[in-house]
Design an enzyme around this catalytic site. Sequence first.
Site, PDB file in Angstrom:
ATOM      1  N   GLY A   1       0.834  -1.202   0.000  1.00 54.01           N
ATOM      2  CA  GLY A   1       0.000   0.000   0.000  1.00 54.01           C
ATOM      3  C   GLY A   1       0.868   1.251   0.000  1.00 54.01           C
TER       4      GLY A   1
ATOM      5  N   GLY B   1       5.588  -7.253   4.700  1.00 47.31           N
ATOM      6  CA  GLY B   1       5.381  -8.223   3.624  1.00 47.31           C
ATOM      7  C   GLY B   1       6.368  -8.003   2.486  1.00 47.31           C
TER       8      GLY B   1
ATOM      9  N   THR C   1       5.102   2.126   6.014  1.00 49.08           N
ATOM     10  CA  THR C   1       3.706   1.805   6.269  1.00 49.08           C
ATOM     11  C   THR C   1       3.092   2.903   7.115  1.00 49.08           C
ATOM     12  OG1 THR C   1       2.154   0.384   7.474  1.00 49.08           O
ATOM     13  CG2 THR C   1       4.422   0.274   8.195  1.00 49.08           C
TER      14      THR C   1
ATOM     15  N   ASP D   1       0.848   2.262   9.083  1.00 51.96           N
ATOM     16  CA  ASP D   1       0.411   1.585  10.310  1.00 51.96           C
ATOM     17  C   ASP D   1       1.427   1.709  11.446  1.00 51.96           C
ATOM     18  OD1 ASP D   1      -1.645   0.775   8.669  1.00 51.96           O
ATOM     19  OD2 ASP D   1      -0.820  -1.228   8.337  1.00 51.96           O
TER      20      ASP D   1
ATOM     21  N   GLU E   1      -9.585  -0.335  12.666  1.00 51.76           N
ATOM     22  CA  GLU E   1     -10.210  -1.346  11.805  1.00 51.76           C
ATOM     23  C   GLU E   1      -9.931  -2.771  12.302  1.00 51.76           C
ATOM     24  OE1 GLU E   1      -8.392  -0.933   7.926  1.00 51.76           O
ATOM     25  OE2 GLU E   1      -6.401  -1.365   8.695  1.00 51.76           O
TER      26      GLU E   1
ATOM     27  N   ARG F   1     -23.909   8.021  14.511  1.00 53.66           N
ATOM     28  CA  ARG F   1     -23.483   7.965  13.108  1.00 53.66           C
ATOM     29  C   ARG F   1     -22.052   7.454  13.068  1.00 53.66           C
ATOM     30  NH1 ARG F   1     -28.166   8.709  12.590  1.00 53.66           N
ATOM     31  NH2 ARG F   1     -29.220  10.366  11.403  1.00 53.66           N
TER      32      ARG F   1
ATOM     33  N   HIS G   1      -9.042   5.497   2.990  1.00 53.83           N
ATOM     34  CA  HIS G   1      -7.825   5.850   2.260  1.00 53.83           C
ATOM     35  C   HIS G   1      -7.497   7.335   2.289  1.00 53.83           C
ATOM     36  CE1 HIS G   1      -8.655   1.767   1.008  1.00 53.83           C
ATOM     37  NE2 HIS G   1      -7.357   1.674   0.742  1.00 53.83           N
TER      38      HIS G   1
END
Length: 368
Positions: free
Chosen positions: A10, A118, A139, A141, A236, A277, A283
């Site tokens: 990504g 990865g 990343t 992350d 997530e 909500r 992204h």
Amino acid sequence: MNVGILNSGGDAPGLNAVIEGAVAAATARGWTVYGFYDGFEGLLSTPEDERWKILTTENCHNIRSTGGTILGTTNKGHFTVKSGVDGRVEIAKEVLDQSKATVERLGLSALIVVGGDGSQTIGLELRHIGLPIVGVPKTIDNDLGATDYTFGFWTAVGVVSQNLDRLRTTADSHQRIMVVEVMGRHAGWIALYGGLAGGADLILIPEIEFTMEDVVKKIELLKALGQREIIVVVSEGARIGGQLITLNEETKGEVRLGGIAAFLSTKLQTLTDIETRYCVLGHTQRGGSPIPFDRVLGVRCGAKAIELIEKGEFGHTVALSRTDIVSMPIEEAVKKLHLVGEDSQLVDAAKEIGVSFGDTHSAYGGPF
Ligand code: F6P
């Protein structure tokens, strides 16, 4: 000397800064840089179908300020790898052979792989067949054990923080609960820093088990104190009762995460009777221009990769250690994911200022 560079996995804000840093440092040494398109796929070039271009200080001038990557990237394709601590590599022999043939045909003395765990694991496979690989960790992350921070992470945190400011005003107007889903896969760093910066009331992350009961208790407490809006940031990869919520899709053999905000939102509205909500930042966290920290980290990583090549430190990756860019074996770098410690100072500090992690200990925590 000829060197190659590719991005893989990504994208992350700061990729172009790495490219610019590497190209500038290589050009200063009189070297030529081959930029491969679309990740490792570019290595499958043939004379009839070349998938690279020569990168120069002219065509890379000031790209450090731009998002995405001028080379393109992919997390699919012929180089399949499952990321994670027990990463499994499955690259077909003909794909490895063709990659080696491309590196030899172009006379590359080194190949810089800019990617997450990865992609670095794929880089190691190429190293094992004799290719001169140098890694640059990437990343949003921030889950790579090798490095204190990866470029792209702080840009993503900024996006979360800015959006929480926006979502707070509308949630306040309507006295709603707003559940905000952020990226990070199995690491809660984006949620934790983004939530703290943006003043979230609850931060739900994969590393800390939460219960609906404790989440509801915290919301009721805040409501009793007269707070109009409630902001819940959820990673997530957070689990409900040990269960991951997924989109029932896969990318390179990994499940696609996402959907937990929608799920939580419905549950919270039912359990609290407060209008709720949700918003999935998705992204937006990866797109756009990198913030200054990520630009600087990117160009430094790119330039340092060239220094490693000059020293012949193949099979190594650059890494940020406090304020220095250092080098370490790729094996070391991909060995362990960097996750939020349940008892880390950061989590403690968040609890001190009243943030709940939806666990029993922090449901009543804070200054109230
Ligand atoms: O690893 C970076 C990341 O942005 C994760 O936070 C997220 O789960 C994933 O990539 C999304 O990947 P894709 O772009 O394939 O949807």
